[in-house]
Design a protein around this motif. Structure first.
Motif, short mmCIF file in Angstrom:
data_model
loop_
_atom_site.label_atom_id
_atom_site.label_comp_id
_atom_site.label_asym_id
_atom_site.label_seq_id
_atom_site.Cartn_x
_atom_site.Cartn_y
_atom_site.Cartn_z
N LEU A 89 38.59 38.27 38.24
CA LEU A 89 38.67 37.94 36.81
C LEU A 89 38.42 36.46 36.63
N LEU A 120 37.12 36.36 28.73
CA LEU A 120 37.57 36.82 30.04
C LEU A 120 36.58 37.87 30.53
N THR A 121 36.12 37.71 31.78
CA THR A 121 35.10 38.61 32.34
C THR A 121 35.61 39.24 33.62
N CYS A 122 35.50 40.57 33.70
CA CYS A 122 35.90 41.32 34.89
C CYS A 122 34.65 41.52 35.76
N TRP A 162 42.16 46.83 30.82
CA TRP A 162 42.73 45.49 30.77
C TRP A 162 44.25 45.57 30.68
N SER A 201 33.80 45.24 30.19
CA SER A 201 33.87 44.23 31.25
C SER A 201 34.18 42.84 30.71
N TYR A 258 46.67 37.88 32.65
CA TYR A 258 45.72 38.94 32.35
C TYR A 258 45.19 39.53 33.66
N GLN A 259 44.92 40.84 33.64
CA GLN A 259 44.32 41.53 34.78
C GLN A 259 43.34 42.58 34.25
N CYS A 260 42.34 42.86 35.10
CA CYS A 260 41.45 43.97 34.80
C CYS A 260 41.50 44.95 35.97
N SER A 273 42.70 43.55 39.59
CA SER A 273 42.44 42.16 39.97
C SER A 273 43.72 41.37 40.09
#
Length: 354
Positions: free
Chosen positions: A149, A165-167, A178, A198, A213-215, A226
């Motif tokens: 991430l 935010l980009t995964c 997310w 994404s 934050y996590q993806c 992540s």
């Protein structure tokens, strides 16, 4: 062409080998209409997980069970068989050491790999020596690599933006979810997801967006999340409320102003108390003040001043001649009192001389 007879059907299975392997069957009988069913749990297996092949609708009090790899009964593909009468399990040629056969006919496969993907056939021998056959299927998905991430900015000011935010993942055919503070993210009106989920855009940013934050990327059999990424949102509270430093400065400034005023007030108070007492001559005026007052017209060039209760300089006016007469007061008190009326007439024609 005639359909194969019953004896021809029996030729598909070498019963001499089945007797040695199973020790239960003496001859082949066609399957009955009541068939067991095979359920794969979980239905979508991830590599490294444990999988159960559950046998449903199995006849009561069977003689035994036998599991084979593939879609038919083949002793060369025998995994294991179980005899109910002596509670004994016999492993077959394709037994890997990761299989467990339970007395109810269920097969457990530990730590599955992609090589375990395929069909599995269950042979049930009933107490009347009839058989039931059913085939199940197992598909093992490769594990999903952990995504990463990244953020366009990790420290932002409130009401500014956007923050993106980009995964990032190399997997194909995965879905992305997310998470915020360990919980599934609830999208606010300020948040937008891209078509493939994404990319998460927050615009504008609020202080409520502060946190981890996590993806998560997942396929049909596995998922991976992540590492947390912390977003910090600052806000300008000092512009709306006075800080401690500002309040301290104001207090010090007020004290610096009030302290000299307090000293001055104390000085005036003490000075008034030490003023020379008034005499009884000339309505309470002391002789030095009377002399100074009598010279005032000359100093002003012929001008005259009228004090309440007095006439022009150097003369006195009887209190009875005034309708609002009041007791005379010393002139220095009159001058110090702001509500005392002092009337001065200045002659502009007075000569200015030495």
């Amino acid at each position: 062409m005639e359909p194969p007879s019953g004896s021809a059907s029996r030729q598909h299975v070498p019963w001499s080998r089945l007797l040695l392997a199973v020790s239960l069957l003496t001859f082949w009988t066609p399957p009955t209409t009541a068939q067991p069913t095979i359920e794969t749990v979980p239905p979508l297996a991830a590599e490294g997980s444990n999988v159960l092949l559950l046998a449903h609708n199995v006849s009561e009090n069977p003689l035994g069970y036998a599991w084979h790899r593939g879609e038919r009964v083949d002793n060369t593909q025998l995994i294991a068989l179980y005899r109910v009468d002596n509670n004994a399990t016999t492993n077959g040629p394709v037994y890997s050491g990761r299989e467990t056969l339970y007395p109810n006919g269920t097969l457990l496969i530990w730590n599955v790999t992609q090589r375990d993907t395929g069909s599995y056939t269950l042979l049930v021998t009933k107490n009347d020596l009839q058989t039931e056959i059913q085939t199940g299927h197992l598909h093992v998905h490769p594990p999903v690599a952990r995504p990463s991430l990244q953020a366009s900015n990790t420290t932002v000011t409130e009401h500014e933006g956007p923050v993106v935010l980009t995964c990032l993942t190399d997997e194909t055919g995965v879905s992305i979810r997310w998470f915020f503070k360990g919980q599934s993210l609830l999208l606010a009106e300020r948040m937008t997801l891209s078509s493939d989920n994404s990319t998460l855009t927050i615009d504008p940013v609020s202080r409520e967006d502060t946190g981890d934050y996590q993806c998560e990327a997942s396929n049909r059999g596995s998922s991976s999340r992540s590492n947390p990424l912390r977003l910090r949102v600052t806000w300008q509270e000092n512009s709306r409320a006075l800080g401690v430093g500002a309040i301290t400065g104001i207090v010090i400034g007020v004290l610096l102003v009030l302290t000299p005023l307090a000293v001055l007030g104390r000085f005036i108070f003490l000075h008034r108390r030490k003023w020379p007492p008034a005499s009884t001559s000339e309505g309470g005026l002391s002789q030095p003040l009377l002399r100074a007052w009598s010279k005032l017209p000359h100093m002003l060039g012929g001008n005259s001043c009228l004090l309440p209760g007095r006439g022009p300089s150097g003369s006195s006016v009887s209190p009875a001649s005034r309708p609002d007469a009041r007791p005379p007061a010393p002139i220095y008190q009159e001058l110090l009192r702001p509500d005392t009326d002092v009337y001065c007439h200045i002659s502009h024609k007075a000569d200015v001389g030495p």
